[in-house]
Structures are given as C-alpha cells and as structure tokens.
Design a protein around this motif. Structure first.
Motif, PDB file in Angstrom:
ATOM      1  N   ALA A  93       0.833  -1.207   0.000  1.00 42.28           N
ATOM      2  CA  ALA A  93       0.000   0.000   0.000  1.00 42.28           C
ATOM      3  C   ALA A  93       0.865   1.254   0.000  1.00 42.28           C
ATOM      4  N   ARG A  94       1.973   1.218   0.718  1.00 44.68           N
ATOM      5  CA  ARG A  94       2.862   2.376   0.773  1.00 44.68           C
ATOM      6  C   ARG A  94       3.496   2.656  -0.595  1.00 44.68           C
ATOM      7  N   THR A  95       3.898   1.603  -1.314  1.00 49.15           N
ATOM      8  CA  THR A  95       4.486   1.839  -2.633  1.00 49.15           C
ATOM      9  C   THR A  95       3.444   2.414  -3.591  1.00 49.15           C
ATOM     10  N   LEU A  96       2.194   2.064  -3.412  1.00 50.59           N
ATOM     11  CA  LEU A  96       1.144   2.659  -4.233  1.00 50.59           C
ATOM     12  C   LEU A  96       0.939   4.118  -3.833  1.00 50.59           C
ATOM     13  N   GLY A  97       0.848   4.375  -2.543  1.00 49.89           N
ATOM     14  CA  GLY A  97       0.588   5.722  -2.048  1.00 49.89           C
ATOM     15  C   GLY A  97       1.694   6.721  -2.340  1.00 49.89           C
ATOM     16  N   LEU A  98       2.916   6.252  -2.449  1.00 51.26           N
ATOM     17  CA  LEU A  98       4.046   7.158  -2.694  1.00 51.26           C
ATOM     18  C   LEU A  98       4.249   7.497  -4.170  1.00 51.26           C
ATOM     19  N   GLN A  99       3.439   6.914  -5.046  1.00 58.16           N
ATOM     20  CA  GLN A  99       3.609   7.169  -6.477  1.00 58.16           C
ATOM     21  C   GLN A  99       3.178   8.567  -6.907  1.00 58.16           C
ATOM     22  N   LEU A 100       2.211   9.143  -6.215  1.00 57.93           N
ATOM     23  CA  LEU A 100       1.665  10.437  -6.631  1.00 57.93           C
ATOM     24  C   LEU A 100       2.001  11.533  -5.638  1.00 57.93           C
ATOM     25  N   GLY A 101       2.247  12.697  -6.182  1.00 62.25           N
ATOM     26  CA  GLY A 101       2.415  13.876  -5.354  1.00 62.25           C
ATOM     27  C   GLY A 101       1.106  14.647  -5.287  1.00 62.25           C
ATOM     28  N   SER A 102       1.080  15.671  -4.518  1.00 64.02           N
ATOM     29  CA  SER A 102      -0.106  16.496  -4.366  1.00 64.02           C
ATOM     30  C   SER A 102      -0.573  17.034  -5.716  1.00 64.02           C
ATOM     31  N   GLY A 103      -1.854  16.869  -6.008  1.00 62.14           N
ATOM     32  CA  GLY A 103      -2.443  17.390  -7.236  1.00 62.14           C
ATOM     33  C   GLY A 103      -2.257  16.518  -8.462  1.00 62.14           C
ATOM     34  N   ALA A 111       0.825  -0.186 -11.303  1.00 62.69           N
ATOM     35  CA  ALA A 111       0.691  -1.343 -10.419  1.00 62.69           C
ATOM     36  C   ALA A 111       1.758  -1.327  -9.328  1.00 62.69           C
ATOM     37  N   SER A 112       1.345  -1.725  -8.143  1.00 63.82           N
ATOM     38  CA  SER A 112       2.262  -2.017  -7.043  1.00 63.82           C
ATOM     39  C   SER A 112       2.170  -3.517  -6.819  1.00 63.82           C
ATOM     40  N   VAL A 113       3.280  -4.191  -7.024  1.00 62.05           N
ATOM     41  CA  VAL A 113       3.303  -5.644  -7.028  1.00 62.05           C
ATOM     42  C   VAL A 113       4.237  -6.136  -5.925  1.00 62.05           C
ATOM     43  N   GLY A 114       3.713  -6.957  -5.051  1.00 58.99           N
ATOM     44  CA  GLY A 114       4.527  -7.610  -4.037  1.00 58.99           C
ATOM     45  C   GLY A 114       4.901  -8.998  -4.518  1.00 58.99           C
ATOM     46  N   LEU A 115       6.181  -9.329  -4.482  1.00 61.92           N
ATOM     47  CA  LEU A 115       6.677 -10.658  -4.837  1.00 61.92           C
ATOM     48  C   LEU A 115       7.389 -11.209  -3.608  1.00 61.92           C
ATOM     49  N   HIS A 116       6.763 -12.155  -2.952  1.00 62.62           N
ATOM     50  CA  HIS A 116       7.302 -12.681  -1.702  1.00 62.62           C
ATOM     51  C   HIS A 116       7.690 -14.142  -1.882  1.00 62.62           C
ATOM     52  N   LEU A 117       8.963 -14.420  -1.722  1.00 62.18           N
ATOM     53  CA  LEU A 117       9.496 -15.772  -1.822  1.00 62.18           C
ATOM     54  C   LEU A 117       9.569 -16.335  -0.406  1.00 62.18           C
ATOM     55  N   LEU A 118       8.748 -17.333  -0.126  1.00 60.80           N
ATOM     56  CA  LEU A 118       8.628 -17.881   1.223  1.00 60.80           C
ATOM     57  C   LEU A 118       9.360 -19.211   1.317  1.00 60.80           C
ATOM     58  N   ASP A 119      10.156 -19.365   2.338  1.00 66.30           N
ATOM     59  CA  ASP A 119      10.881 -20.613   2.562  1.00 66.30           C
ATOM     60  C   ASP A 119      10.087 -21.525   3.499  1.00 66.30           C
ATOM     61  N   ILE A 152      -3.977  -3.282  -9.993  1.00 60.07           N
ATOM     62  CA  ILE A 152      -3.066  -2.236  -9.547  1.00 60.07           C
ATOM     63  C   ILE A 152      -2.397  -2.587  -8.209  1.00 60.07           C
ATOM     64  N   LEU A 153      -3.071  -3.373  -7.389  1.00 60.25           N
ATOM     65  CA  LEU A 153      -2.480  -3.900  -6.153  1.00 60.25           C
ATOM     66  C   LEU A 153      -2.490  -5.409  -6.254  1.00 60.25           C
ATOM     67  N   GLN A 154      -1.325  -6.020  -6.191  1.00 58.66           N
ATOM     68  CA  GLN A 154      -1.305  -7.475  -6.225  1.00 58.66           C
ATOM     69  C   GLN A 154      -0.164  -7.999  -5.371  1.00 58.66           C
ATOM     70  N   MET A 155      -0.465  -9.088  -4.690  1.00 60.64           N
ATOM     71  CA  MET A 155       0.508  -9.754  -3.822  1.00 60.64           C
ATOM     72  C   MET A 155       0.712 -11.158  -4.366  1.00 60.64           C
ATOM     73  N   ASN A 156       1.941 -11.471  -4.734  1.00 60.67           N
ATOM     74  CA  ASN A 156       2.307 -12.779  -5.247  1.00 60.67           C
ATOM     75  C   ASN A 156       3.156 -13.479  -4.205  1.00 60.67           C
ATOM     76  N   LEU A 157       2.784 -14.710  -3.884  1.00 63.02           N
ATOM     77  CA  LEU A 157       3.516 -15.510  -2.898  1.00 63.02           C
ATOM     78  C   LEU A 157       3.993 -16.780  -3.555  1.00 63.02           C
ATOM     79  N   ILE A 158       5.219 -17.124  -3.313  1.00 67.42           N
ATOM     80  CA  ILE A 158       5.764 -18.394  -3.789  1.00 67.42           C
ATOM     81  C   ILE A 158       6.226 -19.139  -2.551  1.00 67.42           C
ATOM     82  N   GLU A 159       5.549 -20.257  -2.278  1.00 66.84           N
ATOM     83  CA  GLU A 159       5.886 -21.053  -1.111  1.00 66.84           C
ATOM     84  C   GLU A 159       6.991 -22.055  -1.430  1.00 66.84           C
TER      85      GLU A 159
END
Length: 160
Positions: A93-103, A111-119, A152-159
């Motif tokens: 959410a923070r990476t999405l929120g930081l994309q735009l400045g005021s106005g 898109a803000s994409v999370g790629l999480h490699l889980l062990d 635009i918001l997606q979380m990818n997990l690889i177990e």
C-alpha cells in the motif's frame, strides 16, 4: 570447492538483484503474466545501509520500478511469523501511495506488485489438499470473483 552464499539471507538476496538486475527482470516477468514483459528495472534501493544490518530486518529487501512505472517489492521470508503478511500489505500500500504527489492525477497510478518468496508453506491447513505453491492476491468481489478493481495492487507468494 567454495560454499555458495545463501540467497535467503537478506544481504545476499538484496545484493544479488542489485548487482544482476536481469535476474530480477526474469523473476518479475515470470510472476506477472497479465502485464507486458519488461526489459529492464531500476533498483530503487540498491545499497544496504549499516543501520539496516544492525536493525530488526532490512526494510523492502528489493524495491524496483520498471520502464512503465510499475513498482515491485521483492522479499524473501525464511521464518513464518504471525504478522508478516500485514507487513507485506503495508509495504504494498505504501508503494502505491508514494507514487503520486499532491495534485497529480490518479490515472497516473501504476501497479504495485509484491513478490514474496517464502521458505515455508504459508497455507499449511490446505497443503495436503492442494498442489499449489504460487499464489496471487488482488482486489476482487467476494461473491463475484470475476468482478475486480483491476491489478493495480497485487501480492504474489511463492511457497517452499
């Protein structure tokens, strides 16, 4: 023979992609089939500050942006703990929120994409019933999953 460095170590993981961004491009292209292939990424946090090494953990293992402006938070997680997914969603959410400045126009959001490699296996209660190791979460309606707010918001997990 020399031992290889463990790629699940935060320092090694971050250095690997900062020093070889082509590997990061390949990983991203493999995990986001609904977006056009990218040819390059800019690693936005290539260095590791000394304070990160002595702190609790490295924040945003790898933060990258492609030529179209899509942002990627790529992390490796070796230990299962209760709130890791909330942290991942917060970073996303923070990476999405930081994309735009005021106005600036919301149409400019990428898109803000999370790629999480889980062990580890995250969804252990269903592990015996499924043969799934790659998960993708997006904003969808609970009753009509075909109705979506886009990718635009997606979380990818690889177990493991």
């Amino acid at each position: 023979m020399t031992d290889l460095l463990d790629p699940t170590n935060d320092y090694v993981f971050k250095r690997l992609f900062a020093d070889a961004p082509d590997l990061l491009v390949d990983l991203i292209n493999d995990l986001r089939p609904d977006l056009p292939n990218i040819t390059s990424v800019e690693v936005l946090n290539p260095t590791i500050e000394a304070s990160e090494l002595t702190g609790k953990y490295i924040i945003l293992d790898v933060l990258a942006r492609d030529g179209e402006g899509h942002c990627y938070n790529v992390e490796v997680q070796v230990r299962r703990y209760g709130a890791w997914h909330k942290r991942g969603l917060f970073y996303l959410a923070r990476t999405l929120g930081l994309q735009l400045g005021s106005g600036e126009d919301y149409q400019e959001l990428r898109a803000s994409v999370g790629l999480h490699l889980l062990d580890f296996d995250l969804f252990m209660e269903t592990a015996a019933e499924r043969a799934q190791a790659v998960w993708r979460f997006e904003m969808r309606d609970e009753r009509q999953p075909d109705v979506t707010l886009g990718n635009i918001l997606q979380m990818n997990l690889i177990e493991k």
